[in-house]
Design an enzyme around this catalytic site. Sequence first.
Site, PDB file in Angstrom:
ATOM      1  N   CYS A  42       0.820  -1.213   0.000  1.00  0.00           N
ATOM      2  CA  CYS A  42       0.000   0.000   0.000  1.00  0.00           C
ATOM      3  C   CYS A  42       0.853   1.262   0.000  1.00  0.00           C
ATOM      4  O   CYS A  42       0.632   2.177  -0.793  1.00  0.00           O
ATOM      5  CB  CYS A  42      -0.920  -0.002   1.211  1.00  0.00           C
ATOM      6  SG  CYS A  42      -1.966   1.464   1.304  1.00  0.00           S
ATOM      7  N   CYS A  47      -1.671   1.713  -2.999  1.00  0.00           N
ATOM      8  CA  CYS A  47      -2.683   2.762  -2.890  1.00  0.00           C
ATOM      9  C   CYS A  47      -2.138   4.167  -2.697  1.00  0.00           C
ATOM     10  O   CYS A  47      -2.663   5.116  -3.281  1.00  0.00           O
ATOM     11  CB  CYS A  47      -3.669   2.423  -1.772  1.00  0.00           C
ATOM     12  SG  CYS A  47      -3.151   1.210  -0.582  1.00  0.00           S
ATOM     13  N   LYS A  50      -0.146   5.421  -5.900  1.00  0.00           N
ATOM     14  CA  LYS A  50      -1.129   5.410  -6.998  1.00  0.00           C
ATOM     15  C   LYS A  50      -2.119   6.560  -6.852  1.00  0.00           C
ATOM     16  O   LYS A  50      -2.455   7.241  -7.826  1.00  0.00           O
ATOM     17  CB  LYS A  50      -1.859   4.071  -7.027  1.00  0.00           C
ATOM     18  CG  LYS A  50      -2.819   3.893  -8.180  1.00  0.00           C
ATOM     19  CD  LYS A  50      -3.394   2.491  -8.173  1.00  0.00           C
ATOM     20  CE  LYS A  50      -4.124   2.206  -6.871  1.00  0.00           C
ATOM     21  NZ  LYS A  50      -4.708   0.842  -6.816  1.00  0.00           N
ATOM     22  N   TYR A 176      -9.405  -3.484 -10.818  1.00  0.00           N
ATOM     23  CA  TYR A 176      -9.284  -2.093 -10.406  1.00  0.00           C
ATOM     24  C   TYR A 176      -7.880  -1.546 -10.614  1.00  0.00           C
ATOM     25  O   TYR A 176      -7.704  -0.355 -10.908  1.00  0.00           O
ATOM     26  CB  TYR A 176      -9.742  -1.904  -8.960  1.00  0.00           C
ATOM     27  CG  TYR A 176      -8.793  -2.434  -7.913  1.00  0.00           C
ATOM     28  CD1 TYR A 176      -7.860  -1.588  -7.315  1.00  0.00           C
ATOM     29  CD2 TYR A 176      -8.831  -3.756  -7.498  1.00  0.00           C
ATOM     30  CE1 TYR A 176      -6.990  -2.058  -6.352  1.00  0.00           C
ATOM     31  CE2 TYR A 176      -7.968  -4.234  -6.540  1.00  0.00           C
ATOM     32  CZ  TYR A 176      -7.054  -3.385  -5.965  1.00  0.00           C
ATOM     33  OH  TYR A 176      -6.179  -3.855  -5.016  1.00  0.00           O
ATOM     34  N   GLU A 180      -7.415   1.745 -12.908  1.00  0.00           N
ATOM     35  CA  GLU A 180      -6.869   2.976 -12.333  1.00  0.00           C
ATOM     36  C   GLU A 180      -5.645   3.468 -13.098  1.00  0.00           C
ATOM     37  O   GLU A 180      -5.516   4.669 -13.385  1.00  0.00           O
ATOM     38  CB  GLU A 180      -6.549   2.755 -10.857  1.00  0.00           C
ATOM     39  CG  GLU A 180      -7.804   2.630 -10.005  1.00  0.00           C
ATOM     40  CD  GLU A 180      -7.542   2.317  -8.556  1.00  0.00           C
ATOM     41  OE1 GLU A 180      -8.446   2.525  -7.736  1.00  0.00           O
ATOM     42  OE2 GLU A 180      -6.420   1.854  -8.231  1.00  0.00           O
ATOM     43  N   HIS A 437     -28.041  20.629   0.273  1.00  0.00           N
ATOM     44  CA  HIS A 437     -28.317  21.136  -1.073  1.00  0.00           C
ATOM     45  C   HIS A 437     -27.428  22.334  -1.392  1.00  0.00           C
ATOM     46  O   HIS A 437     -27.191  23.173  -0.535  1.00  0.00           O
ATOM     47  CB  HIS A 437     -29.786  21.540  -1.161  1.00  0.00           C
ATOM     48  CG  HIS A 437     -30.209  21.981  -2.522  1.00  0.00           C
ATOM     49  ND1 HIS A 437     -30.415  21.094  -3.567  1.00  0.00           N
ATOM     50  CD2 HIS A 437     -30.432  23.217  -3.030  1.00  0.00           C
ATOM     51  CE1 HIS A 437     -30.776  21.761  -4.642  1.00  0.00           C
ATOM     52  NE2 HIS A 437     -30.784  23.062  -4.351  1.00  0.00           N
ATOM     53  N   GLU A 442     -27.039  14.427  -1.788  1.00  0.00           N
ATOM     54  CA  GLU A 442     -28.437  14.523  -1.366  1.00  0.00           C
ATOM     55  C   GLU A 442     -29.335  13.595  -2.181  1.00  0.00           C
ATOM     56  O   GLU A 442     -30.435  13.241  -1.751  1.00  0.00           O
ATOM     57  CB  GLU A 442     -28.934  15.957  -1.470  1.00  0.00           C
ATOM     58  CG  GLU A 442     -29.121  16.469  -2.891  1.00  0.00           C
ATOM     59  CD  GLU A 442     -29.672  17.889  -2.934  1.00  0.00           C
ATOM     60  OE1 GLU A 442     -30.668  18.174  -2.208  1.00  0.00           O
ATOM     61  OE2 GLU A 442     -29.132  18.708  -3.691  1.00  0.00           O
TER      62      GLU A 442
END
Length: 448
Positions: A42, A47, A50, A176, A180, A437, A442
Amino acid sequence: MSYDYDLFVIGAGSGGLASSKRAASYGAKVAIAEHDLVGGTCVIRGCVPKKLMVYASQFSDMYQYAQGYGWGEVEPTFNWNKLITAVDTEVKRLSQLHISFLEKAGVELISGYAKFIDAHTVEVGEKTITADKILIAVGGEAVKPNLPGIEHSITSREMFLLPEQPKRFAVWGGGYIGVEFANILKGLGSEVTQIIRRDLILHGFDEDIRSNIQAGMANHGINFITQKFIEKIEKNEEELKVFLNGDDTEPLTVDALLCATGRKPNLAGLMLENAGVEVNGKGAIQVSLDSRTNQPNIFAVGDCTDRMNLTPVAIAEGRAFADTEFGHQPRFITHENIATAVFSNPEGATVGLTETQAREKFGDNIKCYTARFRPMFHSFTGSEEKVFIKLIVEINTDLVLGAHMVGKDAAELIQGIAIAVSMGATKKDFDNTMGIHPTSGEEFVTLR
């Protein structure tokens, strides 16, 4: 019997670091062995670096989008070497930081490969070490198919070390990692082709997530070659010629090919047979719910067990092991309702069951609520970018079984929604929640 350590950990990645420090906090005498930079996949080649490259790749769109909001046109330039150097510097800084955390926790770091002599003994270099309990946290590694010329391809390990940015870049694999990196290189200005053996990327994700991300990537200019696989690779001076199956397919000429066709537990050289540790049919260490192997004093966490291969999961498994064995707080990690994200363009994130999984479990007793819309940010940009959201609900109980999103900040939004799903929120709970909002988030509480 007296041992050198109460706990010896093999592998200083996410799971190993978390478990060793937690065990030491309970007063255990702990050592950890690592042959590479401290931090694991990682931090070193996964991760963290990356995600830094993902950030870099997103600026190219922002320069264009800004014009719709009144900013003048610019001609940006990109420096690959500057980015790679910056990423490497940050990786090394984080590695040193993790070493300092081990020192503060009182965990001894031993450099080198560890291998088993027996169930209580390991060898690291010329050192022979005994321990009451041993934790295996060696992670996984990228694997390549066996075919002619495959040595000319690279894996995710080498992606951060390329001396030059490939102008023509191909990715083999629709998981993935491949998705990516395809988006990263496209955002940085490379011409990108992604080769997959199915119709859609991201096998195992919700079908709507798969189709919406792939459509978005195609809109950003990534070329997809579907239902194909590579038969051979030839190197010609500085280029690669990639041959695909089928008489109707022309060879693909690229500067670099990323092989992202899979990963496996990194068990080579551990000599598990000396300790009698069982490996399952998937080549992973077989463990029980509490991460115990068939040997009562040997445990394993993280990707080497091939349960749920995510950094937060390895950390949680490691801490649960330490709490149970040294903190006298027995517990184990459930692998249900774990949120995950794909940092693609557009971004995708998910928690809970996919629609396919929900229908397999509950039949027709589910209802899917979906919305697809242009986010307010793109009102002036001219982009065709869309946001897609989906809630999967069990009709009889009104329980939200899964939440899925494709679009900007999907990971950040789904992380919060994961709390609600894990707590057993119902659709009525979502409906009774006031939205903020104007936001994309939302929409999750206004679905009808």
